[in-house]
Design an enzyme around this catalytic site. Structure first.
Site, mmCIF file in Angstrom:
data_model
loop_
_atom_site.group_PDB
_atom_site.id
_atom_site.type_symbol
_atom_site.label_atom_id
_atom_site.label_comp_id
_atom_site.label_asym_id
_atom_site.label_seq_id
_atom_site.Cartn_x
_atom_site.Cartn_y
_atom_site.Cartn_z
ATOM 1 N N TYR A 27 0.364 2.549 9.376
ATOM 2 C CA TYR A 27 0.112 0.814 9.760
ATOM 3 C C TYR A 27 1.414 0.276 9.483
ATOM 4 C CZ TYR A 27 -4.959 1.160 9.980
ATOM 5 O OH TYR A 27 -6.496 1.298 10.385
ATOM 6 N N ILE A 28 2.289 0.486 8.386
ATOM 7 C CA ILE A 28 3.400 -0.223 8.081
ATOM 8 C C ILE A 28 4.654 0.529 8.709
ATOM 9 C CG2 ILE A 28 4.905 -0.939 6.215
ATOM 10 C CD1 ILE A 28 2.115 -2.299 6.606
ATOM 11 N N ASP A 47 7.153 11.642 10.154
ATOM 12 C CA ASP A 47 5.711 11.809 9.386
ATOM 13 C C ASP A 47 5.312 13.263 9.459
ATOM 14 O OD1 ASP A 47 3.303 9.358 9.182
ATOM 15 O OD2 ASP A 47 2.732 11.529 8.726
ATOM 16 N N THR A 102 0.117 4.719 -1.124
ATOM 17 C CA THR A 102 0.000 4.674 -2.766
ATOM 18 C C THR A 102 -1.408 4.343 -2.973
ATOM 19 O OG1 THR A 102 1.708 3.140 -2.292
ATOM 20 C CG2 THR A 102 1.358 4.076 -4.498
ATOM 21 N N ARG A 169 3.690 -6.857 3.094
ATOM 22 C CA ARG A 169 2.270 -7.783 2.746
ATOM 23 C C ARG A 169 1.856 -8.238 4.022
ATOM 24 N NH1 ARG A 169 6.737 -10.889 1.235
ATOM 25 N NH2 ARG A 169 5.734 -12.366 0.089
ATOM 26 N N LYS A 221 3.879 -8.831 -5.218
ATOM 27 C CA LYS A 221 3.278 -8.215 -4.221
ATOM 28 C C LYS A 221 1.768 -8.133 -4.961
ATOM 29 C CE LYS A 221 1.564 -4.530 -1.618
ATOM 30 N NZ LYS A 221 0.673 -5.214 -0.349
ATOM 31 N N ARG A 261 -8.778 -31.360 -4.211
ATOM 32 C CA ARG A 261 -7.969 -30.428 -5.035
ATOM 33 C C ARG A 261 -9.019 -29.097 -5.144
ATOM 34 N NH1 ARG A 261 -6.604 -34.783 -7.109
ATOM 35 N NH2 ARG A 261 -8.350 -34.997 -8.820
ATOM 36 N N CYS A 275 -5.119 -2.938 0.798
ATOM 37 C CA CYS A 275 -4.350 -3.302 -0.388
ATOM 38 C C CYS A 275 -5.305 -4.265 -1.393
ATOM 39 C CB CYS A 275 -3.242 -4.275 0.135
ATOM 40 S SG CYS A 275 -1.829 -3.645 0.944
ATOM 41 N N TYR A 337 -13.355 -4.476 7.670
ATOM 42 C CA TYR A 337 -13.557 -5.280 6.311
ATOM 43 C C TYR A 337 -13.167 -6.689 6.678
ATOM 44 C CZ TYR A 337 -8.304 -5.356 5.966
ATOM 45 O OH TYR A 337 -6.913 -5.669 6.304
ATOM 46 N N LYS A 338 -12.819 -7.008 7.830
ATOM 47 C CA LYS A 338 -12.272 -8.334 8.050
ATOM 48 C C LYS A 338 -12.370 -8.681 9.634
ATOM 49 C CE LYS A 338 -8.160 -11.211 6.921
ATOM 50 N NZ LYS A 338 -8.856 -12.575 6.961
HETATM 51 N N1 LIG Z 1 -1.698 -1.046 5.713
HETATM 52 C C1 LIG Z 1 -1.801 -2.380 4.973
HETATM 53 O O1 LIG Z 1 -2.471 -3.225 5.446
HETATM 54 C C2 LIG Z 1 -0.517 -2.654 4.273
HETATM 55 C C3 LIG Z 1 -0.143 -3.715 3.875
HETATM 56 C C4 LIG Z 1 0.791 -3.831 2.879
HETATM 57 C C5 LIG Z 1 1.346 -2.963 2.414
HETATM 58 N N2 LIG Z 1 0.854 -1.538 2.486
HETATM 59 C C6 LIG Z 1 1.702 -0.609 1.783
HETATM 60 O O2 LIG Z 1 2.353 0.335 2.706
HETATM 61 C C7 LIG Z 1 2.237 1.515 2.336
HETATM 62 C C8 LIG Z 1 1.937 2.253 3.264
HETATM 63 O O3 LIG Z 1 0.713 2.435 3.831
HETATM 64 P P1 LIG Z 1 0.035 2.347 5.476
HETATM 65 O O4 LIG Z 1 -1.274 1.453 5.462
HETATM 66 O O5 LIG Z 1 1.204 2.287 6.308
HETATM 67 O O6 LIG Z 1 -0.549 3.990 5.384
HETATM 68 P P2 LIG Z 1 -0.808 4.975 6.391
HETATM 69 O O7 LIG Z 1 -1.916 5.682 5.651
HETATM 70 O O8 LIG Z 1 -1.429 4.102 7.567
HETATM 71 O O9 LIG Z 1 0.236 5.837 6.908
HETATM 72 C C9 LIG Z 1 0.855 6.565 6.117
HETATM 73 C C10 LIG Z 1 1.670 7.544 6.649
HETATM 74 O O10 LIG Z 1 2.595 8.305 5.735
HETATM 75 C C11 LIG Z 1 2.380 9.621 5.890
HETATM 76 N N3 LIG Z 1 3.080 10.496 4.924
HETATM 77 C C12 LIG Z 1 2.361 10.554 3.611
HETATM 78 N N4 LIG Z 1 3.201 11.384 3.069
HETATM 79 C C13 LIG Z 1 4.368 11.635 3.580
HETATM 80 C C14 LIG Z 1 5.527 12.373 3.432
HETATM 81 N N5 LIG Z 1 5.985 12.720 2.262
HETATM 82 N N6 LIG Z 1 6.417 12.431 4.288
HETATM 83 C C15 LIG Z 1 6.255 11.795 5.550
HETATM 84 N N7 LIG Z 1 4.755 11.261 5.873
HETATM 85 C C16 LIG Z 1 4.261 11.084 4.833
HETATM 86 C C17 LIG Z 1 0.914 9.908 6.254
HETATM 87 O O11 LIG Z 1 0.940 11.034 7.241
HETATM 88 C C18 LIG Z 1 0.607 8.707 7.179
HETATM 89 O O12 LIG Z 1 0.769 8.829 8.623
HETATM 90 C C19 LIG Z 1 1.259 1.674 1.134
HETATM 91 O O13 LIG Z 1 1.914 1.734 -0.115
HETATM 92 C C20 LIG Z 1 0.546 0.386 1.064
HETATM 93 O O14 LIG Z 1 -0.019 0.143 0.024
HETATM 94 C C21 LIG Z 1 -0.098 -1.473 3.437
#
Ligand SMILES: NC(=O)c1ccc[n+]([C@@H]2O[C@H](COP(=O)([O-])OP(=O)(O)OC[C@H]3O[C@@H](n4cnc5c(N)ncnc54)[C@H](O)[C@@H]3O)[C@@H](O)[C@H]2O)c1
Length: 459
Positions: A27-28, A47, A102, A169, A221, A261, A275, A337-338
């Site tokens: 996602y990020i 990945d 995480t 975020r 955060k 307020r 999150c 969820y939203k």
């Molecule tokens: N999704 C959200 O809405 C959002 C928003 C803000 C912050 N975050 C934070 O961003 C971080 C990433 O979240 P996300 O939602 O993108 O996760 P995600 O599960 O969508 O994607 C994470 C990707 O990382 C890969 N991965 C895991 N371990 C790996 C490694 N050792 N080497 C290479 N690739 C690896 C997985 O295969 C997966 O494709 C998290 O810490 C999350 O808390 C997420």
């Protein structure tokens, strides 16, 4: 010598000639990679999930419903965005950005994936390169775990490696827009790391950038998401109070919010997303470990977690009340969820459906954005989901649902016996639902006295 290395990287970032690797293409990681590639950098999107990389190479993304994502992927993938699972492609990177999950473990955060990705980053990054962590970190992880881990591998932070924590975020559903337009916090260990990260983010962020230290960035955060969770919990608590008081929360909220307020959020069946469901706990656990047990944050989390079970119980009782004590068929509309967010992770709809199934109901689930069943039966269209149902539960506020004509919906149910409409997101008024021939129950409204309605409705 060190100064030369730093200036090299600074020049490469300014000229968009830096080689950037992004670990994690979810996602990020994916949208961030694409935005940096669009800004002109050569970006390797790495990945460990080879199926995901193959899809990206074929121009397919799992984030299909994110506006502009597929188009941007296809515009850049044969140019300066390279999806890969081959570590060799990353060697000699000027910048490595970490965006792996995480998750929350049972009694604490699980940062193992970040540490694994950090090892990969240390193999990939060139001497004097920049490592950026975007993955959410519990407070003090940067100083207590990340820096020692890097130094254990023989690198001197601030000399061999520049380092920043830049928490993401953005909200799924509008990721490309939010990553560009949200205000950005950079937590940097020193002036040079800050300068490099500012050049990197300045190439695609338009919402402003503020530099601080990594611990403050970690706190910001988590505090932001805890604030959201707490405010939703307050709205949910008001709804629960209104239910036992026999007053409609909609009216109470509307009038209270006219005070200059006061701004009470809309209550609902619960809180979800990757999150909001973990960040408050990261803050709670870290503080508790250091001697202060936060009073509000955990309570708010527990209250929000309870909501789907509470409404599953109410719906169970009303359906059985109408069905001679038997369970029934319940159409659940929405899974994410939203509203308008194509992300079912940690959705409160999951425990809601599971609880209804556990209580003996047949649950059909329909969501226009994601295909999940949560232990019920996924139905790919609205009419198929509601046909013959004893109850329809609106649990996600998708725009598509807000536009539904309730009279047509009631006809589509095609059932002469009473049908319940459970409004888990306060989308409708009791009057319009009842006019359409439903028995209306909702978050924040008492079901006491419903017996009157139980014998009345007909279409
Ligand atoms: N999704 C959200 O809405 C959002 C928003 C803000 C912050 N975050 C934070 O961003 C971080 C990433 O979240 P996300 O939602 O993108 O996760 P995600 O599960 O969508 O994607 C994470 C990707 O990382 C890969 N991965 C895991 N371990 C790996 C490694 N050792 N080497 C290479 N690739 C690896 C997985 O295969 C997966 O494709 C998290 O810490 C999350 O808390 C997420």
């Amino acid at each position: 010598m060190k100064r030369v290395i730093f200036e090299d990287l600074e020049t490469a970032l300014r000229a968009k000639e830096a080689k950037i690797s992004v670990i994690g293409q979810g996602y990020i990681g994916l949208p961030t990679s694409l935005l940096m590639a669009r800004a002109g950098f050569s970006v390797y999107g790495y990945d460990i999930n080879q199926t995901l990389i193959k899809e990206l190479l074929d121009g397919k993304t799992r984030l299909n419903s994110e506006k502009g994502m597929k188009e941007l992927l296809n515009e850049l993938k044969d140019r300066n965005y390279v999806p890969t699972s081959d570590l060799d492609d990353l060697y000699g990177s000027d910048v490595v950005l970490i965006a792996v999950p995480t998750p929350k473990g049972n009694n604490g955060p699980d940062i193992s994936m970040v540490l694994e990705a950090l090892d990969t980053a240390l193999k990939a990054v060139r001497r004097g390169g920049l490592i950026v962590i975007e993955s959410t970190l519990p407070p003090r992880t940067f100083y207590d775990v990340i820096i020692p881990q890097i130094e254990k591998r023989g690198f001197k932070v601030g000399e061999d490696i520049y380092l920043t924590y830049c928490p993401e975020r953005a909200l799924p559903g509008n990721l490309l827009h939010e990553i560009v337009h949200n205000f950005r916090v950079i937590g940097a260990i020193d002036e040079r790391s800050a300068q490099l990260a500012k050049l990197l983010y300045g190439s695609f962020v338009k919402g402003g950038i503020e530099v601080t230290d990594p611990l403050t960035a970690e706190m910001v955060k988590l505090v932001e998401n805890s604030y959201r969770d707490l405010n939703i919990a307050f709205a949910n608590e008001v709804a629960r109070i209104c239910e036992v008081m026999g007053v409609d929360v909609k009216k109470v909220r509307e009038l209270a919010n006219r005070h200059p307020r006061v701004n009470i959020l809309i209550p609902g069946i619960g809180v979800g997303g990757s999150c909001l469901t973990k960040d408050p706990l990261f803050l709670y656990w870290a503080s508790e470990e250091r001697g202060y047990s936060p009073k509000l944050i955990k309570r708010a989390r527990d209250l929000n977690l309870e909501m789907p079970y509470h409404y599953a119980q109410i719906l169970d009782e009303v359906v059985r009340g109408l069905n001679g004590g038997d369970g029934g068929t319940i159409a659940v509309l929405g899974a994410t969820y939203k509203g308008d967010v194509p992300d079912p992770r940690e959705s409160p709809v999951e425990p809601f459906v599971k609880e209804l199934v556990k209580r003996g109901h047949i649950v059909r689930i329909y969501d226009p954005l994601v295909r999940v069943s949560f232990g019920g039966e996924y139905v790919p269209n609205l009419v198929g989901a509601v046909k013959g149902a004893n109850a329809i539960a609106f649990v996600t506020d998708h725009s598509e649902f807000k536009l539904i004509d309730l009279t047509k919906l009631r006809k589509a149910v095609n059932r002469s016996e009473p049908v319940i409409l459970f409004d888990g997101r306060m989308l409708f008024t009791p009057e319009e639902a009842e006019r359409a021939g439903f028995i209306y129950i909702s978050v924040g409204r008492s079901t006491i006295g419903l017996e009157k309605a139980l014998v009345r409705p007909e279409i």
